[in-house]
Design a protein around this motif. Sequence first.
Motif, PDB file in Angstrom:
ATOM      1  N   ALA A  94      15.386  -3.054  -1.231  1.00 46.82           N
ATOM      2  CA  ALA A  94      15.564  -1.585  -1.626  1.00 46.82           C
ATOM      3  C   ALA A  94      15.630  -0.744  -0.455  1.00 46.82           C
ATOM      4  N   PRO A  95      15.011   0.320  -0.354  1.00 45.10           N
ATOM      5  CA  PRO A  95      15.340   1.275   0.773  1.00 45.10           C
ATOM      6  C   PRO A  95      14.813   0.651   2.101  1.00 45.10           C
ATOM      7  N   ALA A  96      15.499   1.046   3.295  1.00 45.23           N
ATOM      8  CA  ALA A  96      15.147   0.647   4.370  1.00 45.23           C
ATOM      9  C   ALA A  96      13.813   1.260   4.787  1.00 45.23           C
ATOM     10  N   PHE A  97      13.968   2.652   4.592  1.00 47.84           N
ATOM     11  CA  PHE A  97      12.578   3.420   4.742  1.00 47.84           C
ATOM     12  C   PHE A  97      12.967   4.864   3.904  1.00 47.84           C
ATOM     13  N   LEU A  98      12.123   5.886   4.004  1.00 46.55           N
ATOM     14  CA  LEU A  98      12.450   7.210   3.793  1.00 46.55           C
ATOM     15  C   LEU A  98      12.082   8.049   5.108  1.00 46.55           C
ATOM     16  N   ARG A  99      12.720   9.150   4.910  1.00 47.82           N
ATOM     17  CA  ARG A  99      12.513  10.115   5.898  1.00 47.82           C
ATOM     18  C   ARG A  99      12.248  11.593   5.366  1.00 47.82           C
TER      19      ARG A  99
ATOM     20  N   HIS B  40      17.092   6.100   3.015  1.00 51.75           N
ATOM     21  CA  HIS B  40      17.870   5.379   3.643  1.00 51.75           C
ATOM     22  C   HIS B  40      17.947   4.002   3.349  1.00 51.75           C
ATOM     23  N   PHE B  41      19.106   3.533   2.876  1.00 48.79           N
ATOM     24  CA  PHE B  41      19.311   2.044   2.230  1.00 48.79           C
ATOM     25  C   PHE B  41      19.839   1.189   3.336  1.00 48.79           C
ATOM     26  N   SER B  42      19.212   0.223   3.532  1.00 49.67           N
ATOM     27  CA  SER B  42      19.759  -0.664   4.383  1.00 49.67           C
ATOM     28  C   SER B  42      20.879  -1.525   4.005  1.00 49.67           C
ATOM     29  N   VAL B  43      22.034  -1.866   4.912  1.00 52.32           N
ATOM     30  CA  VAL B  43      23.214  -2.312   4.283  1.00 52.32           C
ATOM     31  C   VAL B  43      23.536  -3.350   5.615  1.00 52.32           C
ATOM     32  N   ALA B  44      24.538  -4.167   5.247  1.00 51.15           N
ATOM     33  CA  ALA B  44      25.240  -5.110   6.265  1.00 51.15           C
ATOM     34  C   ALA B  44      26.268  -4.573   7.020  1.00 51.15           C
ATOM     35  N   ASP B  45      27.004  -3.681   6.357  1.00 52.27           N
ATOM     36  CA  ASP B  45      28.161  -3.301   7.027  1.00 52.27           C
ATOM     37  C   ASP B  45      28.371  -1.512   6.727  1.00 52.27           C
ATOM     38  N   VAL B  46      27.867  -0.694   7.533  1.00 53.97           N
ATOM     39  CA  VAL B  46      27.839   0.454   7.540  1.00 53.97           C
ATOM     40  C   VAL B  46      29.414   1.202   7.429  1.00 53.97           C
ATOM     41  N   ASP B  47      30.377   0.756   8.145  1.00 51.65           N
ATOM     42  CA  ASP B  47      31.985   1.078   7.943  1.00 51.65           C
ATOM     43  C   ASP B  47      32.201   1.009   6.675  1.00 51.65           C
ATOM     44  N   ALA B  48      32.068  -0.294   6.184  1.00 53.32           N
ATOM     45  CA  ALA B  48      32.549  -0.742   4.916  1.00 53.32           C
ATOM     46  C   ALA B  48      32.054   0.082   3.773  1.00 53.32           C
ATOM     47  N   CYS B  49      30.648   0.772   3.953  1.00 48.99           N
ATOM     48  CA  CYS B  49      30.212   1.434   2.875  1.00 48.99           C
ATOM     49  C   CYS B  49      30.838   2.937   3.042  1.00 48.99           C
TER      50      CYS B  49
ATOM     51  N   SER C 159      22.034   0.135   9.407  1.00 49.40           N
ATOM     52  CA  SER C 159      21.948  -1.259   9.832  1.00 49.40           C
ATOM     53  C   SER C 159      20.762  -1.305  10.686  1.00 49.40           C
ATOM     54  N   LYS C 160      19.804  -0.120  11.004  1.00 49.73           N
ATOM     55  CA  LYS C 160      18.841  -0.220  11.861  1.00 49.73           C
ATOM     56  C   LYS C 160      17.526  -0.423  11.152  1.00 49.73           C
ATOM     57  N   PRO C 161      16.957  -1.458  11.682  1.00 49.02           N
ATOM     58  CA  PRO C 161      15.710  -1.995  10.961  1.00 49.02           C
ATOM     59  C   PRO C 161      14.484  -1.157  11.492  1.00 49.02           C
TER      60      PRO C 161
ATOM     61  N   GLY D 268       1.931  -3.169   7.942  1.00 48.11           N
ATOM     62  CA  GLY D 268       2.586  -3.146   9.146  1.00 48.11           C
ATOM     63  C   GLY D 268       4.187  -2.682   9.308  1.00 48.11           C
ATOM     64  N   ASP D 269       4.656  -2.494   8.481  1.00 44.30           N
ATOM     65  CA  ASP D 269       6.076  -2.055   7.980  1.00 44.30           C
ATOM     66  C   ASP D 269       6.082  -0.487   8.000  1.00 44.30           C
TER      67      ASP D 269
END
Length: 265
Positions: A145-150, A218-227, A261-263, A192-193
Motif C-alpha cells: 500500500a502507501p509508501a508513507f504518509l506526510r 504517498h503511493f509507491s508506483v513503478a512509473d510516475v509518468d504513466a500515472c 518512486s522514492k523509497p 525500522g521503516d
Amino acid sequence: MNRDATVRSDVVSSHSVAGAPCWVSLTARDQGAAEDFYRAVLGWRFRTTALMDRFRIAYADGVPVAGVAAVASTWQMAVAWTPYFAVDNADEAVARGQERGGTTAVGPIGFSPGRAALLADRDGAVFGIWEGQLVAGWETWRRAAPAFLRLHTRNAFDAAMFYGEVLEWATSRPGCCEVHYDGDEVVLRSEGDVVARIHSGAVEAAPDPTIRPHWQVHFSVADVDACMRAALDHGGTVRDGASATEAVLRDPDGAQFTVTSKPQR
C-alpha cells in the motif's frame, strides 16, 4: 488455498501494531467514477464488502490496500484521502485526543471486525483510528500500500507531541513507533521503516486546502509518468512541480494524493 485466503491468514489485530498507520480510505462522491480513475492510475481492482453500503475495498495484486466510500455528499464530508492509525482502545484514544485539544468528527463506530473513529488534530488535520482486526496482515498491507504518509502542519514538533500522546508513540510499550528528527521534519519509524513524516509550514487559515494542515498519502508506483498521463486522461489533474520521481495528483472529485518512486529509509 487461493490468494485471498492467504491474505486472510495473515490478518492481525491493531493491538500488536498500535500507533502505526494501518489503512487509508477515500471519501468520494461518485463510486463508479472513483473506481474508474484509480483503476486506470494505480491499477487497482475493486470488490464489494459487507462492512457498509457504498463502500469498496481496493486490491493491488490480490492484497487489500485501501477503502473507497461514496459518502462525501451523504455524510457532508470533504472529498479526501484519510490515513488510519491502529490503537489498542478507540474510546481511550478519542478521549486522549479531546483532552489535548483535538476534535472528534465521527465515532467510535462499531463494525464487524472492529471500531473506528474520525478525528482532527489541534490544527484541523483529519485522521482516523482503528481498533480491532486489520483488513490485511499489517506487514502485507504495508508492503503493498502507501509508501508513507506526510503531515503538512503548522509546527511539526507541536504536532508530534499531540500524535505521540494520542497514539502512544515513543513509549515503553513493545513494538511502538519510534520518533526521530531529520532537519525540520519529524520522522516516524515502525520496525525500522519510515511510515510517516511531519513537516512544518502549513498555514492554519489558508484558503487553499492544500496549504492548510492535512495528511498527504504517498503511493509507491513503478512509473510516475504513466500515472500522470492516466490521471489526465481520466479527468484528474497534476499539480505544478511534478517530476519523474514524484507527482501530486488530484482525482476528478478533487481528492489529492502523491505518487512516488522514492523509497523511504
